[in-house]
Write an enzyme that holds these catalytic residues in place. Structure first.
Site, PDB file in Angstrom:
ATOM      1  N   ASP A 211      40.066  46.068  54.276  1.00 19.23           N
ATOM      2  CA  ASP A 211      40.080  46.989  53.062  1.00 19.23           C
ATOM      3  C   ASP A 211      41.519  47.646  52.996  1.00 19.23           C
ATOM      4  OD1 ASP A 211      37.482  48.302  51.498  1.00 19.23           O
ATOM      5  OD2 ASP A 211      39.392  49.591  51.530  1.00 19.23           O
TER       6      ASP A 211
ATOM      7  N   ASP B 220      46.099  44.946  51.112  1.00 15.47           N
ATOM      8  CA  ASP B 220      46.443  45.068  49.721  1.00 15.47           C
ATOM      9  C   ASP B 220      46.036  43.636  49.037  1.00 15.47           C
ATOM     10  OD1 ASP B 220      46.961  45.250  46.935  1.00 15.47           O
ATOM     11  OD2 ASP B 220      48.681  46.357  47.384  1.00 15.47           O
TER      12      ASP B 220
ATOM     13  N   ASN C 201      35.211  39.932  48.307  1.00 14.12           N
ATOM     14  CA  ASN C 201      34.437  41.038  47.525  1.00 14.12           C
ATOM     15  C   ASN C 201      35.341  42.285  47.052  1.00 14.12           C
ATOM     16  OD1 ASN C 201      32.139  43.102  47.209  1.00 14.12           O
ATOM     17  ND2 ASN C 201      33.168  44.125  48.611  1.00 14.12           N
TER      18      ASN C 201
ATOM     19  N   TYR D 286      38.392  42.713  32.953  1.00 13.77           N
ATOM     20  CA  TYR D 286      37.609  42.481  33.919  1.00 13.77           C
ATOM     21  C   TYR D 286      36.949  41.313  33.766  1.00 13.77           C
ATOM     22  CZ  TYR D 286      34.237  43.601  37.829  1.00 13.77           C
ATOM     23  OH  TYR D 286      33.599  43.752  38.772  1.00 13.77           O
TER      24      TYR D 286
ATOM     25  N   LYS E 131      36.552  38.134  36.249  1.00 14.41           N
ATOM     26  CA  LYS E 131      35.437  37.210  36.953  1.00 14.41           C
ATOM     27  C   LYS E 131      34.924  35.960  36.477  1.00 14.41           C
ATOM     28  CE  LYS E 131      34.652  40.758  39.439  1.00 14.41           C
ATOM     29  NZ  LYS E 131      34.848  40.638  41.038  1.00 14.41           N
TER      30      LYS E 131
END
Length: 259
Positions: free
Chosen positions: A39, A66, A93, A157, A161
């Site tokens: 993370d 990052d 994720n 976005y 995706k």
């Protein structure tokens, strides 16, 4: 089943400290995998790793990355590989979402989203591929997309995706000779800090009501829904499934996407 530490598979999960990443890490941990919890918020990743129940021969390793920084990705994979000697399951994720319409999007934010959400998973697979080659044991890649890839929504976005779906299919072909499967999971609306970011409670409530109304199974997605599907795709039971997009959204992929 008794499994020695060297025989345990290793799962690397990005965006591990958020609600969804945490549920995925917890489920894979329960399934007996070592977990590399990655993370950009390293203290939160450390907290997650420390909260996993101590089990003999099982290790959780929190790492910083990052996902928009190629050098950072390379260093993180090197550290994970040095710690375990293998990486078997890769869960892409981590994501960012700078919302905006086609009329007002900011070019720098668009580029940042593309770097984290689309280029990052590709670079991560590139860096992990040598471990799959060396092991000869195959592997799993699980990419988190969104039902918006078929229904539309905020342009940047959705473009990320949809691109990740295309990348899933391309990598499924390229990695098949290594017995690596590559699949995507498309969640429905999932209450989390990620989906609440930039929205007030009232606007999110309206969005949630609309999502439930357009979902045949009449509820929102939960982190556990996604974690369970991830665990299945990571398991031997999914060894002959690749290049698929699994919608885990109660049927809401059939409805238009609301902003």
């Amino acid at each position: 089943m008794n499994t020695s530490p060297s025989e345990r598979r290793v799962a690397l999960v990005t965006g591990a400290a958020g609600e969804l990443g945490r549920a995925i890490c917890q489920r894979l941990w329960r399934d007996g995998l070592h977990v590399v919890a990655v993370d950009i918020d390293l203290p939160a990743a450390r907290q997650l790793a420390g909260a996993l129940p101590a089990l003999p021969g099982q290790r959780a390793l929190p790492l910083y990355a990052d996902m928009g920084d190629a050098a950072c990705i390379a260093a993180m994979v090197e550290e994970a590989g040095a710690a375990f000697g293998r990486i078997d399951v890769l869960v892409n994720n981590a994501a960012v979402n700078h919302r905006g319409s086609i009329f007002d999007f900011d070019a720098a934010r668009w580029d940042h989203m593309m770097a984290v959400n689309l280029r990052g998973p590709a670079l991560l697979c590139q860096r992990v591929a040598p471990y799959w080659k060396a092991s000869g044991a195959g592997g799993r890649v699980i990419n988190m997309v969104s039902r918006c890839w078929v229904a539309g929504g905020p342009p940047a976005y959705v473009a990320c995706k949809a691109g990740l779906v295309g990348l899933t299919r391309s990598m499924a072909r390229e990695l098949a000779p290594l017995q690596v499967t590559v699949n995507a999971i498309a969640p429905g609306l999932l209450p989390s800090a990620f989906t609440l970011d930039g929205r007030d409670a009232a606007s999110f409530e309206l969005m949630a009501e609309g999502s439930i109304a357009s979902t045949p199974l009449k509820r929102l997605t939960t982190p556990e829904d996604i974690a369970g599907t991830t665990a299945f795709l990571a398991s031997p039971d999914a060894a002959f499934i690749t290049a698929e997009v699994i919608h885990v959204c109660g049927g809401s992929q059939l409805a238009p996407f609301g902003r």
